[in-house]
Design a protein around this motif. Structure first.
Motif, short mmCIF file in Angstrom:
data_model
loop_
_atom_site.label_atom_id
_atom_site.label_comp_id
_atom_site.label_asym_id
_atom_site.label_seq_id
_atom_site.Cartn_x
_atom_site.Cartn_y
_atom_site.Cartn_z
N GLY A 194 28.91 113.65 2.92
CA GLY A 194 28.82 112.73 4.05
C GLY A 194 29.72 111.54 3.79
N GLY A 195 29.40 110.42 4.43
CA GLY A 195 30.22 109.23 4.23
C GLY A 195 31.15 109.00 5.39
N ALA A 196 32.04 108.04 5.23
CA ALA A 196 32.80 107.57 6.37
C ALA A 196 33.99 108.46 6.73
N LYS A 197 34.79 108.82 5.72
CA LYS A 197 36.09 109.39 6.04
C LYS A 197 36.38 110.74 5.39
N VAL A 198 37.05 111.60 6.14
CA VAL A 198 37.50 112.87 5.61
C VAL A 198 38.54 112.62 4.51
N SER A 199 39.41 111.63 4.77
CA SER A 199 40.54 111.41 3.84
C SER A 199 40.10 111.13 2.40
N SER A 200 38.94 110.45 2.23
CA SER A 200 38.52 110.13 0.86
C SER A 200 37.81 111.30 0.18
N LYS A 201 37.46 112.34 0.96
CA LYS A 201 36.69 113.45 0.37
C LYS A 201 37.47 114.77 0.38
N ILE A 202 38.69 114.71 0.90
CA ILE A 202 39.40 115.96 1.16
C ILE A 202 39.62 116.82 -0.10
N GLY A 218 28.57 115.86 6.98
CA GLY A 218 27.81 114.93 7.83
C GLY A 218 28.44 113.56 7.87
N GLY A 219 27.73 112.61 8.45
CA GLY A 219 28.22 111.23 8.50
C GLY A 219 29.45 111.09 9.38
N GLY A 220 30.19 110.01 9.13
CA GLY A 220 31.37 109.71 9.94
C GLY A 220 32.42 110.81 9.88
N ALA A 271 27.27 99.96 20.30
CA ALA A 271 27.97 98.99 19.45
C ALA A 271 27.64 99.32 18.00
N PHE A 272 28.48 98.84 17.07
CA PHE A 272 28.22 99.08 15.64
C PHE A 272 27.25 98.00 15.15
N SER A 273 25.99 98.13 15.59
CA SER A 273 25.01 97.09 15.29
C SER A 273 23.62 97.72 15.27
N GLN A 291 29.19 105.46 20.11
CA GLN A 291 29.63 106.02 18.83
C GLN A 291 28.44 106.60 18.07
N GLY A 292 28.67 107.75 17.44
CA GLY A 292 27.61 108.40 16.68
C GLY A 292 27.42 107.69 15.34
N LEU A 293 26.21 107.18 15.10
CA LEU A 293 25.98 106.45 13.85
C LEU A 293 24.92 107.11 12.96
N ASN A 316 26.70 114.19 -1.90
CA ASN A 316 27.58 113.04 -2.00
C ASN A 316 27.85 112.48 -0.61
N GLY A 317 27.40 111.27 -0.38
CA GLY A 317 27.71 110.59 0.88
C GLY A 317 26.57 110.65 1.88
N PRO A 318 26.27 109.50 2.53
CA PRO A 318 25.16 109.43 3.50
C PRO A 318 25.48 110.14 4.82
N LEU A 319 24.43 110.49 5.56
CA LEU A 319 24.61 111.21 6.83
C LEU A 319 24.72 110.27 8.03
N GLY A 320 24.63 108.97 7.77
CA GLY A 320 24.75 108.00 8.85
C GLY A 320 24.96 106.62 8.25
N VAL A 321 24.97 105.62 9.12
CA VAL A 321 25.16 104.25 8.63
C VAL A 321 23.80 103.75 8.11
N PHE A 322 23.45 104.24 6.90
CA PHE A 322 22.09 104.03 6.38
C PHE A 322 21.80 102.56 6.06
N GLU A 323 22.87 101.75 5.95
CA GLU A 323 22.67 100.33 5.67
C GLU A 323 21.94 99.65 6.83
N GLY A 353 28.94 106.85 -5.61
CA GLY A 353 28.87 105.69 -4.73
C GLY A 353 27.66 105.55 -3.84
N ASP A 354 27.89 105.65 -2.52
CA ASP A 354 26.87 105.26 -1.56
C ASP A 354 25.65 106.16 -1.51
N SER A 355 25.81 107.43 -1.88
CA SER A 355 24.61 108.28 -1.84
C SER A 355 23.65 107.86 -2.95
P1 AMP Z 1 31.67 106.96 1.54
O1 AMP Z 1 31.96 105.79 0.65
O2 AMP Z 1 32.89 107.69 2.00
O3 AMP Z 1 30.61 107.87 0.94
O4 AMP Z 1 31.09 106.36 2.88
C1 AMP Z 1 29.86 105.70 2.92
C2 AMP Z 1 29.80 104.92 4.18
O5 AMP Z 1 29.91 105.78 5.29
C3 AMP Z 1 28.50 104.17 4.35
O6 AMP Z 1 28.76 102.80 4.25
C4 AMP Z 1 28.05 104.54 5.75
O7 AMP Z 1 27.62 103.44 6.51
C5 AMP Z 1 29.29 105.14 6.36
N1 AMP Z 1 28.99 106.08 7.46
C6 AMP Z 1 28.20 107.15 7.44
N2 AMP Z 1 28.10 107.70 8.65
C7 AMP Z 1 28.86 106.98 9.48
C8 AMP Z 1 29.14 107.04 10.89
N3 AMP Z 1 28.61 107.98 11.65
N4 AMP Z 1 29.96 106.09 11.41
C9 AMP Z 1 30.48 105.14 10.63
N5 AMP Z 1 30.24 105.02 9.30
C10 AMP Z 1 29.43 105.92 8.73
#
Ligand code: AMP
Length: 395
Positions: A194-202, A218-220, A271-273, A291-293, A316-323, A353-355
């Motif tokens: 999971g996590g934010a970006k494909v580029s960091s996990k590719i 999952g995630g972003g 909104a991202f809130s 936006q899907g959060l 590795n990596g959250p499925l959403g903006v768990f913060e 990291g975040d997981s």
């Molecule tokens: P990473 O460091 O790549 O594991 O990304 C972790 C971050 O991804 C966390 O701070 C999450 O808030 C963020 N994240 C997870 N899902 C989403 C989403 N759907 N949209 C935006 N950010 C996300």
């Protein structure tokens, strides 16, 4: 793989690279002693054998010798945790350190000042490493958090102990846990990325496709996969330039017989809130301005079913903006599923990291098989790289 158990430390001085890069508050008190606790079994083994410990670590990213980064601040915490007086020298190399090391008696601990007060540590300077090597008889690396760095104390120093070098218990456990997933995991093997970006996990995804039966994306990251297949992702985070890569990954997964699971629904926000308006929608049909959060209820159910089928699980990596509390439910539900699978006998490894932050925040730490202590080191291991700190012991 040589570990501490291959040595008897009686009358030997163990030069141990630990990762005591612990957080301190404004009064320079340790606020999270996990890393010291993690090194305890290694230190106790050496002392109980009748040897002595010379502990070396970095703390923060100092520019030269700066008191705020002095390891003297943590000596009392080490004493409290190990239960043995901890002597301290204010320079990790030189006459004072050599004298203190020479006078160290069995059962005693010496803590060296922050290695990074010398720029030679991070540049991997051979002369500096040789000076460190003079302090001990056996080199022990127990610092997984820095095993991906070819620094003087983590890698270069090992060459001065051609026979007398080994992994500490913590590092050995990290290596074994990764091997359990990447080499010898009981099938079906599942990776959840999971996590934010494909580029960091590719690179991880590419490496892992040869090792797993199931992959949850999952995630972003998931929105790049969905848009690449023609879905509408609204304002969700998406890397358009990575869409061809996402399609290539799906193609490779198919060829390799890996079942890929991507969320089917999301909790979308306007909104991202945390206070934003929300609605559950199909992940392929997210309206503009939304936006899907977090993942939606159907996805949670699908992921739960996959997790419970698998015998080896990497997360590795959250499925959403768990913060944000309102978007943490997918990550929490996944943690619950992994905890249940673990209870039923699966091996589960959480790393990177975040997981790890999420697992700690939601109290899953003791409900999974292993939580890795190394962020960058863990990610590089999953990418299939040989870490220099590990290679230096195996050579
Ligand atoms: P990473 O460091 O790549 O594991 O990304 C972790 C971050 O991804 C966390 O701070 C999450 O808030 C963020 N994240 C997870 N899902 C989403 C989403 N759907 N949209 C935006 N950010 C996300």
């Amino acid at each position: 793989m040589k570990t501490l158990n291959d040595f008897n430390f009686k009358d030997q001085k163990a030069l141990i690279r630990v990762d005591f890069n612990v957080p301190l508050n404004e009064k320079f008190q340790v606020t999270d002693a996990t890393r010291i606790l993690s090194a305890k079994p290694t230190i106790i083994k050496v002392l109980e054998d009748g040897g002595s410990c010379i502990l070396m670590s970095h703390l923060g990213r100092p520019k030269g010798a700066q008191d705020e980064f002095s390891l003297s601040h943590i000596a009392n915490k080490i004493e409290e945790i190990i239960g043995v007086e901890t002597k301290f020298v204010s320079n990790c190399v030189g006459a004072e350190a050599e004298e203190a090391a020479k006078n160290l008696k069995p059962g005693e601990i010496l803590l060296l000042e922050n290695l990074r007060f010398h720029s030679e540590e991070t540049s991997g300077d051979k002369d500096f490493a040789e000076k460190l090597s003079k302090l001990g008889d056996i080199y022990v690396n127990d610092a997984f958090g820095t095993a991906h760095r070819a620094h003087a104390s983590t890698t270069v120093v090992a060459q001065f102990f051609p026979k007398n070098k080994c992994f500490g218990y913590l590092l050995a456990q990290e290596i074994e846990s990764i091997n359990k997933v990447m080499e010898s995991g009981e099938k079906p093997v599942l990776a959840i990325l999971g996590g934010a970006k494909v580029s960091s996990k590719i690179t991880i995804i590419e490496n892992i496709l040869d090792k797993v039966d199931h992959l949850i994306v999952g995630g972003g990251m998931s929105f790049t996969f969905i848009k690449a297949q023609g879905g509408k992702v609204g304002d969700s985070i998406c890397e358009d330039d990575k869409m061809p890569l996402a399609l290539e990954i799906l193609k490779q997964a198919k060829e390799k017989g890996v079942q890929v699971h991507i969320p089917v629904d999301v909790l979308a926000a306007n909104a991202f809130s945390n206070d934003a308006d929300t609605q559950v929608c199909d992940i392929t049909d997210i309206p503009e301005g939304w936006q899907g959060l977090d993942c939606g209820p159907k996805s949670k159910q699908i992921f739960n079913d996959v997790v419970l089928q698998c015998k080896t699980i990497l997360w590795n990596g959250p499925l959403g903006v768990f913060e944000m509390e309102n978007f943490a439910t997918g990550t929490i539900a996944l943690g619950d599923s992994i905890a249940e699978a673990t209870k039923n006998g699966a091996f589960s490894l959480v790393g990177g990291g975040d997981s790890v932050a999420a697992v700690k925040q939601f109290g899953f730490e003791n409900k999974v098989s292993y939580v890795s202590t190394g962020g960058g080191a863990m990610l590089e291991s999953l990418e299939g790289k040989t870490l220099p700190g590990i290679a230096a012991i195996l050579e």
